[in-house]
Design a protein around this motif. Structure first.
Motif, PDB file in Angstrom:
ATOM      1  N   ALA A 250      52.770  33.529  30.555  1.00 47.73           N
ATOM      2  CA  ALA A 250      52.368  34.362  29.428  1.00 47.73           C
ATOM      3  C   ALA A 250      53.460  35.385  29.116  1.00 47.73           C
ATOM      4  N   GLU A 251      53.767  35.536  27.827  1.00 47.04           N
ATOM      5  CA  GLU A 251      54.810  36.476  27.436  1.00 47.04           C
ATOM      6  C   GLU A 251      54.339  37.918  27.498  1.00 47.04           C
ATOM      7  N   SER A 252      53.054  38.133  27.229  1.00 42.61           N
ATOM      8  CA  SER A 252      52.551  39.501  27.194  1.00 42.61           C
ATOM      9  C   SER A 252      51.051  39.496  27.411  1.00 42.61           C
ATOM     10  N   LEU A 253      50.484  40.709  27.511  1.00 40.96           N
ATOM     11  CA  LEU A 253      49.051  40.865  27.684  1.00 40.96           C
ATOM     12  C   LEU A 253      48.442  41.494  26.439  1.00 40.96           C
ATOM     13  N   ASN A 254      47.153  41.262  26.245  1.00 44.29           N
ATOM     14  CA  ASN A 254      46.403  41.992  25.242  1.00 44.29           C
ATOM     15  C   ASN A 254      46.598  43.496  25.474  1.00 44.29           C
ATOM     16  N   ALA A 255      46.659  44.272  24.400  1.00 46.58           N
ATOM     17  CA  ALA A 255      46.962  45.702  24.513  1.00 46.58           C
ATOM     18  C   ALA A 255      45.976  46.425  25.416  1.00 46.58           C
ATOM     19  N   ALA A 256      44.693  46.130  25.277  1.00 43.83           N
ATOM     20  CA  ALA A 256      43.696  46.804  26.101  1.00 43.83           C
ATOM     21  C   ALA A 256      43.828  46.397  27.562  1.00 43.83           C
ATOM     22  N   MET A 257      44.138  45.120  27.807  1.00 46.18           N
ATOM     23  CA  MET A 257      44.312  44.658  29.178  1.00 46.18           C
ATOM     24  C   MET A 257      45.545  45.289  29.822  1.00 46.18           C
ATOM     25  N   ALA A 258      46.646  45.343  29.077  1.00 45.01           N
ATOM     26  CA  ALA A 258      47.870  45.958  29.603  1.00 45.01           C
ATOM     27  C   ALA A 258      47.623  47.422  29.939  1.00 45.01           C
ATOM     28  N   ALA A 259      46.943  48.122  29.048  1.00 46.09           N
ATOM     29  CA  ALA A 259      46.641  49.534  29.297  1.00 46.09           C
ATOM     30  C   ALA A 259      45.802  49.691  30.555  1.00 46.09           C
ATOM     31  N   THR A 260      44.815  48.810  30.724  1.00 49.25           N
ATOM     32  CA  THR A 260      43.924  48.906  31.877  1.00 49.25           C
ATOM     33  C   THR A 260      44.677  48.656  33.176  1.00 49.25           C
ATOM     34  N   VAL A 261      45.595  47.689  33.174  1.00 50.42           N
ATOM     35  CA  VAL A 261      46.408  47.419  34.372  1.00 50.42           C
ATOM     36  C   VAL A 261      47.165  48.676  34.787  1.00 50.42           C
ATOM     37  N   VAL A 262      47.820  49.310  33.827  1.00 53.54           N
ATOM     38  CA  VAL A 262      48.630  50.497  34.129  1.00 53.54           C
ATOM     39  C   VAL A 262      47.747  51.663  34.553  1.00 53.54           C
ATOM     40  N   LEU A 263      46.633  51.857  33.872  1.00 54.80           N
ATOM     41  CA  LEU A 263      45.764  52.986  34.199  1.00 54.80           C
ATOM     42  C   LEU A 263      45.174  52.859  35.605  1.00 54.80           C
ATOM     43  N   PHE A 264      44.804  51.654  35.989  1.00 57.60           N
ATOM     44  CA  PHE A 264      44.249  51.500  37.332  1.00 57.60           C
ATOM     45  C   PHE A 264      45.325  51.613  38.407  1.00 57.60           C
ATOM     46  N   GLU A 265      46.570  51.266  38.085  1.00 54.70           N
ATOM     47  CA  GLU A 265      47.659  51.519  39.024  1.00 54.70           C
ATOM     48  C   GLU A 265      47.868  53.026  39.183  1.00 54.70           C
ATOM     49  N   ALA A 266      47.770  53.756  38.077  1.00 53.25           N
ATOM     50  CA  ALA A 266      47.888  55.214  38.154  1.00 53.25           C
ATOM     51  C   ALA A 266      46.785  55.792  39.041  1.00 53.25           C
ATOM     52  N   MET A 267      45.565  55.302  38.868  1.00 52.40           N
ATOM     53  CA  MET A 267      44.467  55.787  39.700  1.00 52.40           C
ATOM     54  C   MET A 267      44.685  55.430  41.172  1.00 52.40           C
ATOM     55  N   ARG A 268      45.175  54.210  41.426  1.00 55.26           N
ATOM     56  CA  ARG A 268      45.417  53.789  42.815  1.00 55.26           C
ATOM     57  C   ARG A 268      46.397  54.728  43.492  1.00 55.26           C
TER      58      ARG A 268
END
Length: 272
Positions: A250-268
């Protein structure tokens, strides 16, 4: 006949019904300074969050569906409870098979200053939306921001209306849980950076990945348009661009999915 059912609005031509119907349209919401939430869950969330409901409107024939003493709770706070016919309910709501209740509220009163008041002074995590067009994506990102304990959300110009019924539904009530502000990114982001916050965006050309970036510092995370990503104007205001590593094709992620990945890494990073 209960006190709730003494007077039932049954005509779709009633002036109040016409006013509620206009809230389905952005111009109507702007003119009235109000918006609508539909369904039992959203109304319950609004009541639990002490949101300033101005009216609670319910289908008289389905009052029994309003569990948990919803009407009594609303009335105890001085909220006007209005019984209507099924025809009126259908006229005023956006969903194909409407639930038994909707409520009318004033638009949120948060301002950019509410987010800037703490910029750079603590581990704030502000989600910044730059020109997103899909209401479902925006609502999902607000829900994710709430889930990770973000400080707030900043909506830049050109972003889909926060009060679009589809956006409101997609937040699942999270729009009542954290500050959501509308403002000009060109003026707000430089102020956040001046106050010590890192202004970060995802990019396929990012210099580091989201797992190597230090999210324990104050961060304003910029999420762009679904098709074009972060605008050149907003990208120029970032202090760092990061990428989400992907192993598949996959070249990229859906915008909401990409945001969620980053936000949960920030929380971790911040919690664990």
């Amino acid at each position: 006949m209960t006190k709730h059912d003494i007077s039932i609005i049954s005509s779709v031509h009633n002036p109040r019904v016409k006013g509620w119907t206009q809230l389905l349209d952005k111009k109507g919401r702007e003119r009235q300074g109000q918006f609508m939430i539909e369904g039992i869950h959203l109304v319950q969330e609004a009541l639990a969050s002490d949101a300033a409901l101005e009216a609670l409107v319910y289908a008289a024939e389905r009052r029994q569906e309003l569990s948990g003493g919803m009407l009594e709770q609303a009335e105890s706070r001085g909220v006007e409870c209005v019984a209507v016919s099924e025809a009126v309910l259908a006229k005023c709501t956006d969903t194909l098979t409407p639930q038994a209740v909707f409520a009318v509220l004033p638009k949120l009163s948060w301002q950019p200053e509410d987010l800037l008041a703490t910029a750079g002074t603590g581990p704030e995590l502000v989600v910044v939306i730059d020109g997103m067009q899909d209401p479902g994506n925006l609502g999902t990102i607000i829900r994710s921001a709430d889930a990770v304990g973000a400080t707030g959300v900043l909506l830049g110009r050109g972003t889909v209306d926060l009060y679009n019924p589809k956006t409101v539904r997609a937040t699942m009530g999270s729009l009542f849980h954290l500050p959501i502000v509308q403002g000009d990114l060109q003026s707000v982001l430089p102020l956040a950076a001046q106050q010590g916050a890192a202004v970060v965006a995802t990019s396929l050309q990012g210099t580091s990945d989201c797992y190597g970036f230090d999210f324990r510092q104050p961060v304003w995370f910029v999420i762009g348009n679904e098709g074009q990503g972060v605008s050149p104007e907003a990208a120029a205001l970032t202090t760092e661009q990061i990428r989400i590593p992907m192993q598949g094709r996959a070249e990229s992620l859906n915008a909401a999915m990409a945001a969620t990945v980053v936000l949960f890494e920030a929380m971790r990073q911040r919690l664990f």
